[in-house]
Write a protein that holds these residues in place. Structure first.
Motif, PDB file in Angstrom:
ATOM      1  N   ARG A   1       0.851  -1.191   0.000  1.00  0.00           N
ATOM      2  CA  ARG A   1       0.000   0.000   0.000  1.00  0.00           C
ATOM      3  C   ARG A   1       0.880   1.233   0.000  1.00  0.00           C
ATOM      4  O   ARG A   1       2.070   1.177   0.304  1.00  0.00           O
ATOM      5  CB  ARG A   1      -0.896   0.020   1.250  1.00  0.00           C
ATOM      6  CG  ARG A   1      -1.772  -1.205   1.450  1.00  0.00           C
ATOM      7  CD  ARG A   1      -2.457  -1.123   2.807  1.00  0.00           C
ATOM      8  NE  ARG A   1      -3.263  -2.306   3.084  1.00  0.00           N
ATOM      9  CZ  ARG A   1      -3.828  -2.560   4.264  1.00  0.00           C
ATOM     10  NH1 ARG A   1      -3.663  -1.704   5.259  1.00  0.00           N
ATOM     11  NH2 ARG A   1      -4.545  -3.649   4.444  1.00  0.00           N
ATOM     12  N   GLN A   2       0.275   2.376  -0.351  1.00  0.00           N
ATOM     13  CA  GLN A   2       1.017   3.630  -0.315  1.00  0.00           C
ATOM     14  C   GLN A   2       1.286   4.056   1.132  1.00  0.00           C
ATOM     15  O   GLN A   2       2.342   4.583   1.440  1.00  0.00           O
ATOM     16  CB  GLN A   2       0.231   4.734  -1.046  1.00  0.00           C
ATOM     17  CG  GLN A   2       0.114   4.497  -2.540  1.00  0.00           C
ATOM     18  CD  GLN A   2       1.468   4.501  -3.229  1.00  0.00           C
ATOM     19  OE1 GLN A   2       2.365   5.246  -2.861  1.00  0.00           O
ATOM     20  NE2 GLN A   2       1.624   3.632  -4.224  1.00  0.00           N
ATOM     21  N   GLU A   3       0.316   3.836   2.020  1.00  0.00           N
ATOM     22  CA  GLU A   3       0.471   4.191   3.425  1.00  0.00           C
ATOM     23  C   GLU A   3       0.816   2.949   4.233  1.00  0.00           C
ATOM     24  O   GLU A   3      -0.014   2.066   4.405  1.00  0.00           O
ATOM     25  CB  GLU A   3      -0.809   4.841   3.969  1.00  0.00           C
ATOM     26  CG  GLU A   3      -1.106   6.211   3.370  1.00  0.00           C
ATOM     27  CD  GLU A   3      -2.274   6.893   4.060  1.00  0.00           C
ATOM     28  OE1 GLU A   3      -2.706   6.391   5.121  1.00  0.00           O
ATOM     29  OE2 GLU A   3      -2.743   7.904   3.535  1.00  0.00           O
ATOM     30  N   ILE A   4       2.048   2.900   4.699  1.00  0.00           N
ATOM     31  CA  ILE A   4       2.513   1.754   5.481  1.00  0.00           C
ATOM     32  C   ILE A   4       2.278   2.047   6.961  1.00  0.00           C
ATOM     33  O   ILE A   4       2.537   3.162   7.423  1.00  0.00           O
ATOM     34  CB  ILE A   4       4.010   1.502   5.213  1.00  0.00           C
ATOM     35  CG1 ILE A   4       4.217   1.160   3.734  1.00  0.00           C
ATOM     36  CG2 ILE A   4       4.540   0.378   6.089  1.00  0.00           C
ATOM     37  CD1 ILE A   4       5.667   1.017   3.342  1.00  0.00           C
ATOM     38  N   PRO A   5       1.798   1.063   7.734  1.00  0.00           N
ATOM     39  CA  PRO A   5       1.560   1.283   9.170  1.00  0.00           C
ATOM     40  C   PRO A   5       2.844   1.717   9.880  1.00  0.00           C
ATOM     41  O   PRO A   5       3.952   1.358   9.472  1.00  0.00           O
ATOM     42  CB  PRO A   5       1.088  -0.085   9.671  1.00  0.00           C
ATOM     43  CG  PRO A   5       0.617  -0.809   8.459  1.00  0.00           C
ATOM     44  CD  PRO A   5       1.428  -0.296   7.315  1.00  0.00           C
ATOM     45  N   ALA A   6       2.674   2.490  10.931  1.00  0.00           N
ATOM     46  CA  ALA A   6       3.825   2.967  11.707  1.00  0.00           C
ATOM     47  C   ALA A   6       3.606   2.690  13.182  1.00  0.00           C
ATOM     48  O   ALA A   6       2.475   2.738  13.676  1.00  0.00           O
ATOM     49  CB  ALA A   6       4.042   4.462  11.473  1.00  0.00           C
ATOM     50  N   ALA A   7       4.683   2.384  13.877  1.00  0.00           N
ATOM     51  CA  ALA A   7       4.613   2.151  15.322  1.00  0.00           C
ATOM     52  C   ALA A   7       4.737   3.474  16.058  1.00  0.00           C
ATOM     53  O   ALA A   7       5.311   4.434  15.547  1.00  0.00           O
ATOM     54  CB  ALA A   7       5.725   1.201  15.749  1.00  0.00           C
ATOM     55  N   LYS A   8       4.195   3.521  17.258  1.00  0.00           N
ATOM     56  CA  LYS A   8       4.294   4.734  18.069  1.00  0.00           C
ATOM     57  C   LYS A   8       5.107   4.446  19.326  1.00  0.00           C
ATOM     58  O   LYS A   8       5.311   3.296  19.714  1.00  0.00           O
ATOM     59  CB  LYS A   8       2.901   5.239  18.450  1.00  0.00           C
ATOM     60  CG  LYS A   8       2.093   4.282  19.304  1.00  0.00           C
ATOM     61  CD  LYS A   8       0.714   4.856  19.612  1.00  0.00           C
ATOM     62  CE  LYS A   8      -0.080   3.891  20.511  1.00  0.00           C
ATOM     63  NZ  LYS A   8      -1.431   4.399  20.815  1.00  0.00           N
ATOM     64  N   LYS A   9       5.557   5.496  19.977  1.00  0.00           N
ATOM     65  CA  LYS A   9       6.379   5.356  21.178  1.00  0.00           C
ATOM     66  C   LYS A   9       5.512   4.891  22.351  1.00  0.00           C
ATOM     67  O   LYS A   9       4.476   5.487  22.636  1.00  0.00           O
ATOM     68  CB  LYS A   9       7.046   6.686  21.514  1.00  0.00           C
ATOM     69  CG  LYS A   9       7.971   7.201  20.420  1.00  0.00           C
ATOM     70  CD  LYS A   9       8.696   8.452  20.857  1.00  0.00           C
ATOM     71  CE  LYS A   9       9.477   9.073  19.708  1.00  0.00           C
ATOM     72  NZ  LYS A   9      10.466   8.176  19.114  1.00  0.00           N
ATOM     73  N   VAL A  10       5.968   3.816  23.014  1.00  0.00           N
ATOM     74  CA  VAL A  10       5.185   3.268  24.126  1.00  0.00           C
ATOM     75  C   VAL A  10       6.011   3.086  25.400  1.00  0.00           C
ATOM     76  O   VAL A  10       5.469   2.743  26.442  1.00  0.00           O
ATOM     77  CB  VAL A  10       4.534   1.905  23.742  1.00  0.00           C
ATOM     78  CG1 VAL A  10       3.484   2.092  22.670  1.00  0.00           C
ATOM     79  CG2 VAL A  10       5.596   0.899  23.303  1.00  0.00           C
ATOM     80  N   VAL A  11       7.330   3.316  25.312  1.00  0.00           N
ATOM     81  CA  VAL A  11       8.164   3.095  26.499  1.00  0.00           C
ATOM     82  C   VAL A  11       9.291   4.119  26.524  1.00  0.00           C
ATOM     83  O   VAL A  11       9.762   4.579  25.482  1.00  0.00           O
ATOM     84  CB  VAL A  11       8.735   1.648  26.505  1.00  0.00           C
ATOM     85  CG1 VAL A  11       9.699   1.436  25.361  1.00  0.00           C
ATOM     86  CG2 VAL A  11       9.420   1.336  27.830  1.00  0.00           C
ATOM     87  N   SER A  12       9.698   4.488  27.727  1.00  0.00           N
ATOM     88  CA  SER A  12      10.774   5.463  27.908  1.00  0.00           C
ATOM     89  C   SER A  12      12.092   4.750  28.192  1.00  0.00           C
ATOM     90  O   SER A  12      12.118   3.565  28.561  1.00  0.00           O
ATOM     91  CB  SER A  12      10.443   6.407  29.058  1.00  0.00           C
ATOM     92  OG  SER A  12      10.395   5.683  30.285  1.00  0.00           O
ATOM     93  N   ILE A  13      13.180   5.489  28.053  1.00  0.00           N
ATOM     94  CA  ILE A  13      14.493   4.943  28.382  1.00  0.00           C
ATOM     95  C   ILE A  13      14.555   4.569  29.862  1.00  0.00           C
ATOM     96  O   ILE A  13      15.109   3.529  30.229  1.00  0.00           O
ATOM     97  CB  ILE A  13      15.596   5.967  28.048  1.00  0.00           C
ATOM     98  CG1 ILE A  13      15.701   6.147  26.536  1.00  0.00           C
ATOM     99  CG2 ILE A  13      16.940   5.545  28.631  1.00  0.00           C
ATOM    100  CD1 ILE A  13      16.706   7.197  26.110  1.00  0.00           C
TER     101      ILE A  13
END
Length: 329
Positions: free
Chosen positions: A200-212
């Motif tokens: 697809r033209q729009e590929i799924p993206a992950a989001k930030k869920v954890v800190s250092i």
């Protein structure tokens, strides 16, 4: 000890919940590759660097990039090429003619997660620029030493089938990687899902869920996970049997092993097994943890002889024989 183990189980069970969130986010982008994802998470929790080997198109780079997106951290991708210089990685001194002084320009290595893409495409002098950073967690530029971030991971990729224009990694470099992950083609079902997700033209993206901070806290908990003396002796038997197989009832292996595993193998095996247990929500290490993670720890630390290669015997075959022979506690 039973009371302590039960308390550890409870503590680990509470603190490992973010692993589920990481897996969930990565699953939005990455289909399958569970062994690769597990290996990356083990390395992250164990503070160990990772070498990923696989043919092109298996999402090696994408998986590392996706993991970095789920963590609120700095990420740098270094594309290794034959004309790359050590200064391009660690940084250099820049002369300011107006002030007649030098200033430091830090390189991309001063980040939390480093993707060393196709690391074997750069010559040894460039690969060795990472040695101090990987081992000492510091970089020396001119006469000044700079500490790297507390969360610092090198995740390198390489292609095993194309040899033109590549430079084999020196043994000292390879040994500094905690894990070497060999990845293979996805199943037909997984590949169909990949087609549906990625075409697809729009590929799924992950989001930030954890800190250092959360990861560093998890490392401290993983570090106190219980390892019985029997498990430690089991690890020692495994490592020593790769050096002196005849002493462990495997005389047939002696002609096939040029060099056995280094002491780092035992250290890393215990650390990785603790992290694996943490991910499973347990406060103790089992022999099965050692077996599960053992191949990834040992495969790049055992050097077969030329005779072994002629007989089509590789490190994987040797490791399999070791695990089948050494008595499990």
């Amino acid at each position: 000890m039973d009371i302590e183990i039960s308390e550890l189980n409870k503590k680990v069970g509470q603190e490992c919940l973010f692993i589920h969130d990481l897996r969930k986010e990565m699953a939005k982008v990455i289909v399958g590759q569970e062994d690769l994802i597990n290996g990356l998470l083990v390395g992250m929790l164990s503070n160990g660097h990772i070498l990923i080997e696989g043919v092109p198109g298996l999402a090696k780079t994408l998986t590392v990039h996706t993991l970095s997106k789920t963590i609120n951290s700095d990420f740098q991708r270094i594309q290794f090429t034959p004309d790359l210089l050590p200064a391009d990685i660690v940084g250099t001194l820049i002369f300011n003619p107006k002030e007649s002084s030098f200033s430091i320009r830090k390189g991309p290595v001063f980040s939390n997660i480093i993707l060393a893409d196709e690391i074997n495409r750069a010559p040894a002098k460039v690969q060795s620029a990472l040695l101090e950073a990987m081992q000492e967690r510091q970089v020396t530029i001119s006469d000044t030493t700079y500490k790297l971030p507390e969360l610092f991971l090198v995740m390198a990729t390489q292609n095993p089938i194309e040899q033109e224009g590549t430079y084999p990694l020196p043994e000292a470099q390879v040994d500094r990687f905690m894990l070497k992950l060999n990845i293979t083609y996805p199943s037909k079902i997984e590949e169909k899902q990949i087609l549906e997700t990625m075409s697809r033209q729009e590929i799924p993206a992950a989001k930030k869920v954890v800190s250092i901070e959360k990861i560093l806290e998890a490392r401290k908990t993983a570090d106190i996970i219980y390892v019985d003396d029997k498990i430690k002796n089991y690890v020692l038997d495994i490592v020593h049997s790769t050096r002196y197989p005849e002493k462990y009832g495997m005389p047939s292996l002696k002609p096939w092993i040029l060099y056995g595993a280094s002491p780092r193998a035992g250290i890393f095996m215990i650390q990785a097994a603790k992290s694996f247990a943490f991910m499973d929500g347990r406060g103790y290490v089992t022999p099965e943890d050692i077996k599960t993670i053992g191949y990834d720890i040992l495969r790049h630390r055992i050097l077969p002889t030329y005779e072994a290669e002629a007989e089509d015997i590789n490190a994987e075959t040797i490791i399999k024989t070791v695990f089948e022979t050494i008595e499990v506690p």
